[in-house]
Design an enzyme around this catalytic site. Structure first.
Site, mmCIF file in Angstrom:
data_model
loop_
_atom_site.group_PDB
_atom_site.id
_atom_site.type_symbol
_atom_site.label_atom_id
_atom_site.label_comp_id
_atom_site.label_asym_id
_atom_site.label_seq_id
_atom_site.Cartn_x
_atom_site.Cartn_y
_atom_site.Cartn_z
ATOM 1 N N ASP A 13 0.936 -0.410 3.012
ATOM 2 C CA ASP A 13 1.264 -0.149 1.605
ATOM 3 C C ASP A 13 0.346 0.895 0.962
ATOM 4 O OD1 ASP A 13 3.238 -2.073 1.841
ATOM 5 O OD2 ASP A 13 1.906 -3.679 1.180
ATOM 6 N N LYS A 16 2.532 5.519 2.126
ATOM 7 C CA LYS A 16 3.025 6.413 3.191
ATOM 8 C C LYS A 16 4.377 6.983 2.790
ATOM 9 C CE LYS A 16 2.798 2.913 6.004
ATOM 10 N NZ LYS A 16 2.089 1.927 5.170
ATOM 11 N N GLY A 40 8.054 -1.629 4.003
ATOM 12 C CA GLY A 40 8.721 -1.341 2.733
ATOM 13 C C GLY A 40 8.082 -0.094 2.172
ATOM 14 N N HIS A 41 8.772 1.031 2.280
ATOM 15 C CA HIS A 41 8.203 2.321 1.890
ATOM 16 C C HIS A 41 8.892 2.830 0.632
ATOM 17 C CE1 HIS A 41 6.833 3.114 6.322
ATOM 18 N NE2 HIS A 41 6.318 2.030 5.802
ATOM 19 N N GLN A 223 3.348 0.054 8.606
ATOM 20 C CA GLN A 223 2.180 -0.818 8.490
ATOM 21 C C GLN A 223 0.895 0.028 8.374
ATOM 22 O OE1 GLN A 223 4.727 -1.948 11.094
ATOM 23 N NE2 GLN A 223 5.485 -2.718 9.152
HETATM 24 P P1 GDP Z 1 3.973 2.246 1.890
HETATM 25 O O1 GDP Z 1 4.454 1.001 2.521
HETATM 26 O O2 GDP Z 1 2.710 2.754 2.501
HETATM 27 O O3 GDP Z 1 5.012 3.311 1.825
HETATM 28 O O4 GDP Z 1 3.610 1.886 0.379
HETATM 29 P P2 GDP Z 1 4.482 0.980 -0.634
HETATM 30 O O5 GDP Z 1 5.664 1.749 -1.061
HETATM 31 O O6 GDP Z 1 4.730 -0.369 -0.051
HETATM 32 O O7 GDP Z 1 3.460 0.770 -1.812
HETATM 33 C C1 GDP Z 1 2.916 1.831 -2.559
HETATM 34 C C2 GDP Z 1 3.245 1.603 -4.050
HETATM 35 O O8 GDP Z 1 2.423 2.430 -4.852
HETATM 36 C C3 GDP Z 1 4.660 1.953 -4.414
HETATM 37 O O9 GDP Z 1 5.104 1.081 -5.433
HETATM 38 C C4 GDP Z 1 4.544 3.383 -4.952
HETATM 39 O O10 GDP Z 1 5.573 3.729 -5.866
HETATM 40 C C5 GDP Z 1 3.214 3.319 -5.647
HETATM 41 N N1 GDP Z 1 2.451 4.582 -5.667
HETATM 42 C C6 GDP Z 1 2.414 5.550 -4.727
HETATM 43 N N2 GDP Z 1 1.495 6.483 -5.030
HETATM 44 C C7 GDP Z 1 0.938 6.109 -6.197
HETATM 45 C C8 GDP Z 1 -0.105 6.665 -7.024
HETATM 46 O O11 GDP Z 1 -0.733 7.662 -6.714
HETATM 47 N N3 GDP Z 1 -0.414 5.980 -8.163
HETATM 48 C C9 GDP Z 1 0.226 4.841 -8.534
HETATM 49 N N4 GDP Z 1 -0.147 4.250 -9.672
HETATM 50 N N5 GDP Z 1 1.205 4.292 -7.772
HETATM 51 C C10 GDP Z 1 1.546 4.908 -6.621
HETATM 52 P P1 IMO Z 2 4.296 -1.071 5.260
HETATM 53 O O1 IMO Z 2 4.936 -0.235 6.334
HETATM 54 C C1 IMO Z 2 1.613 -4.382 4.290
HETATM 55 C C2 IMO Z 2 1.475 -7.686 7.163
HETATM 56 C C3 IMO Z 2 2.011 -9.026 6.677
HETATM 57 C C4 IMO Z 2 1.131 -9.971 7.480
HETATM 58 C C5 IMO Z 2 1.019 -9.249 8.831
HETATM 59 C C6 IMO Z 2 2.014 -9.703 9.881
HETATM 60 O O2 IMO Z 2 5.135 -1.244 4.058
HETATM 61 O O3 IMO Z 2 2.908 -0.602 4.974
HETATM 62 P P2 IMO Z 2 4.609 -9.276 10.205
HETATM 63 O O4 IMO Z 2 5.759 -9.604 9.312
HETATM 64 O O5 IMO Z 2 4.474 -7.839 10.524
HETATM 65 O O6 IMO Z 2 4.584 -10.123 11.436
HETATM 66 O O7 IMO Z 2 3.326 -9.702 9.335
HETATM 67 O O8 IMO Z 2 1.242 -7.878 8.546
HETATM 68 N N1 IMO Z 2 2.413 -6.550 7.035
HETATM 69 C C7 IMO Z 2 2.309 -5.612 6.084
HETATM 70 N N2 IMO Z 2 1.464 -5.479 5.044
HETATM 71 N N3 IMO Z 2 2.524 -3.430 4.525
HETATM 72 C C8 IMO Z 2 3.372 -3.520 5.572
HETATM 73 O O9 IMO Z 2 4.226 -2.540 5.932
HETATM 74 C C9 IMO Z 2 3.305 -4.665 6.395
HETATM 75 N N4 IMO Z 2 4.003 -5.073 7.482
HETATM 76 C C10 IMO Z 2 3.427 -6.219 7.861
HETATM 77 O O10 IMO Z 2 1.825 -9.184 5.285
HETATM 78 O O11 IMO Z 2 -0.156 -10.025 6.922
HETATM 79 MG MG MG Z 3 4.919 -0.966 2.013
#
Ligand code: GDP
Ligand code: IMO
Ligand code: MG
Length: 426
Positions: A13, A16, A40-41, A223
């Site tokens: 999270d 990416k 979840g991206h 991840q």
């Molecule tokens: P990923 O799994 O690495 O793609 O990241 P996620 O999408 O799960 O989580 C990142 C969250 O931070 C999302 O809700 C984005 O919309 C938000 N986000 C991304 N970049 C920024 C930033 O620079 N500032 C803030 N405040 N939010 C951001």
């Molecule tokens: P993205 O791609 C954050 C974490 C889960 C748990 C562990 C194992 O959005 O960054 P799993 O369901 O993979 O067997 O869970 O890994 N986890 C993540 N945490 N971002 C993710 O994906 C994750 N995918 C798995 O919360 O701790």
């Molecule tokens: Mg994510």
């Protein structure tokens, strides 16, 4: 410099999705090579807000071919919903998406097996996303998996499914779970397969040709490095290889082609699920990070644990992935803090001395250690939406440089908001 990887430098999270979306505007190919719908991206672009689980970013660029590589495990139900969502946004992906027939399929029994283990482990549970990742990868490595290719021959699929349900139903019976009917599972999955069948074709040749043509290829890690099955905080980790090296098997690209590896890290640390997190803040500052950063899991909605930036961890992930640069995200979340700490290594509780590093021990070891911190000044003003490095308050510039120095890697992107344009290219 045609192949660029985007890799999570922490526990996932890190944003990416935003970074890949940003870079995908001139990509010929974007590809996922690991994980499944546990990812979840989030992407916010001209078409709206998307939270993608399986489809690589680049989907909104009509010139980009998207690939779900053989290292990814595919949940057909999730994929179908996601493709519909993309279609509803007015984007035609059908001819541009290639899904490897080597991908293993998440079957309805995988999340049930996972739930049985999580419950049995009680307080020692991993805190998974509940998507069946552990069991589907376990079936893969123990030669019990079902791949998309198996759907091409009904007889093979039926026989494999029967063997799996023979074993899995015995387990379900022992744990008072409802048994699964092979015929029902077969029909449901076959129907789903037929909806995506036209996109299932091995992308290896396409990728090799793109390498020969020096095309722009963007690889989207899922991840984070600290969730890697070997080098992460095992058993509080995920089931796949999340490191840059995972792309060789997960997509079929030899290592020498990877010229640019961008490590994405937040300007602080978060983690969902259980396991050690040395710089975690269980106080009001942790609350500020959670509120300002809207730190709730994209897949499960669980609150993310928040803490200070841990330079020892990111320094480790920079080395193991070979980061050529860093994308530092969510800097704006620190805007209101008068003082900011950075973890620089660990010492056993109550014992100051030589600092230990992440790689010295395992997850259990890390629980017993506390970080050593340095403290720097905050900037106490909004950086939200800035686009030039010089615009940043001096303390924020100093914070970025301090991270570069501690992690021994250049910061090339600073993100100060979720939107595409809230980005500083350094
Ligand atoms: P990923 O799994 O690495 O793609 O990241 P996620 O999408 O799960 O989580 C990142 C969250 O931070 C999302 O809700 C984005 O919309 C938000 N986000 C991304 N970049 C920024 C930033 O620079 N500032 C803030 N405040 N939010 C951001
Ligand atoms: P993205 O791609 C954050 C974490 C889960 C748990 C562990 C194992 O959005 O960054 P799993 O369901 O993979 O067997 O869970 O890994 N986890 C993540 N945490 N971002 C993710 O994906 C994750 N995918 C798995 O919360 O701790
Ligand atoms: Mg994510």
């Amino acid at each position: 410099m045609s192949v660029t990887m985007v890799i999570g430098a922490q526990w996932g999270d890190e944003a990416k999705g935003k970074v890949v979306d940003l870079l995908s505007q001139n990509a010929d190919i974007t590809a996922r090579f690991n994980g499944g719908d546990n990812a979840g991206h989030t992407v916010i672009n001209d078409y709206g807000t998307f939270k993608l689980r399986l489809t690589p970013n680049g989907f909104s660029n009509p010139k980009t071919t998207c690939i779900i590589g053989p290292g990814v495990v595919v949940n057909l139900s999730t994929l179908i919903v996601e493709l519909q969502m993309i279609k509803d946004a007015g984007i035609d992906l059908r001819d541009r998406l290639w899904i490897s027939p080597r991908c293993h399929v998440v079957m309805p029994y995988h999340p049930i097996v996972e739930a049985i283990y999580e419950l049995a482990k009680g307080n020692a549970s991993t805190g998974t996303t509940g998507r069946g990742m552990g069991p589907v990868y376990a079936d893969k490595v123990s030669y019990n998996g079902i791949r998309l290719a198996d759907f091409q021959d009904l007889q093979i699929l039926r026989e494999k499914l029967q063997v799996q349900l023979h074993v899995k139903n015995a387990l379900f019976k022992a744990f008072n779970q409802e048994l699964l009917d092979p015929q029902k599972v077969l029909e449901e999955k076959q129907e789903q397969y037929s909806q995506v069948q036209s996109m299932i074709r091995e992308p290896f040749g396409l990728v090799q040709q793109a390498l020969r043509d020096d095309a722009v290829i963007l690889l989207e890690g899922a991840q984070g490095s600290l969730l890697d099955n070997t080098w992460g905080t095992y058993p509080y980790c995920t089931a796949s290889t999340t490191l840059s090296g995972g792309v060789t098997a997960g997509l079929g690209i030899a290592p020498q082609h990877i010229k640019r590896v961008i490590g994405v890290t937040k300007a602080y640390t978060t983690r969902v699920g259980r396991g050690p997190m040395p710089t975690e803040l269980k106080d009001s500052i942790g609350q500020v990070l959670q509120n300002e950063g809207k730190e709730f899991g994209t897949v499960t909605g669980r609150p993310r644990r928040c803490g200070w930036f841990d330079a020892d961890l990111v320094s480790f992930t920079a080395r193991i992935n070979g980061f050529t640069e860093i994308a530092l995200t969510k800097l704006d979340v620190l805007d209101t803090l008068p003082k900011i700490k950075i973890g620089i290594g660990y010492h056993p509780f109550g014992h100051k001395g030589i600092l230990a590093h992440y790689w010295d021990g395992d997850a259990h070891w890390l629980e017993g250690y506390e970080p050593e911190y340095i403290e720097v000044d905050g900037w106490m003003q909004s950086t939200r939406g800035m686009t030039q490095f010089d615009e940043l308050p001096l303390q924020a510039q100093a914070y970025v440089h301090r991270i570069e120095q501690l992690v021994e890697t250049r910061v090339s992107i600073v993100s100060v908001g979720p939107e595409r344009n809230a980005t500083i290219m350094v």
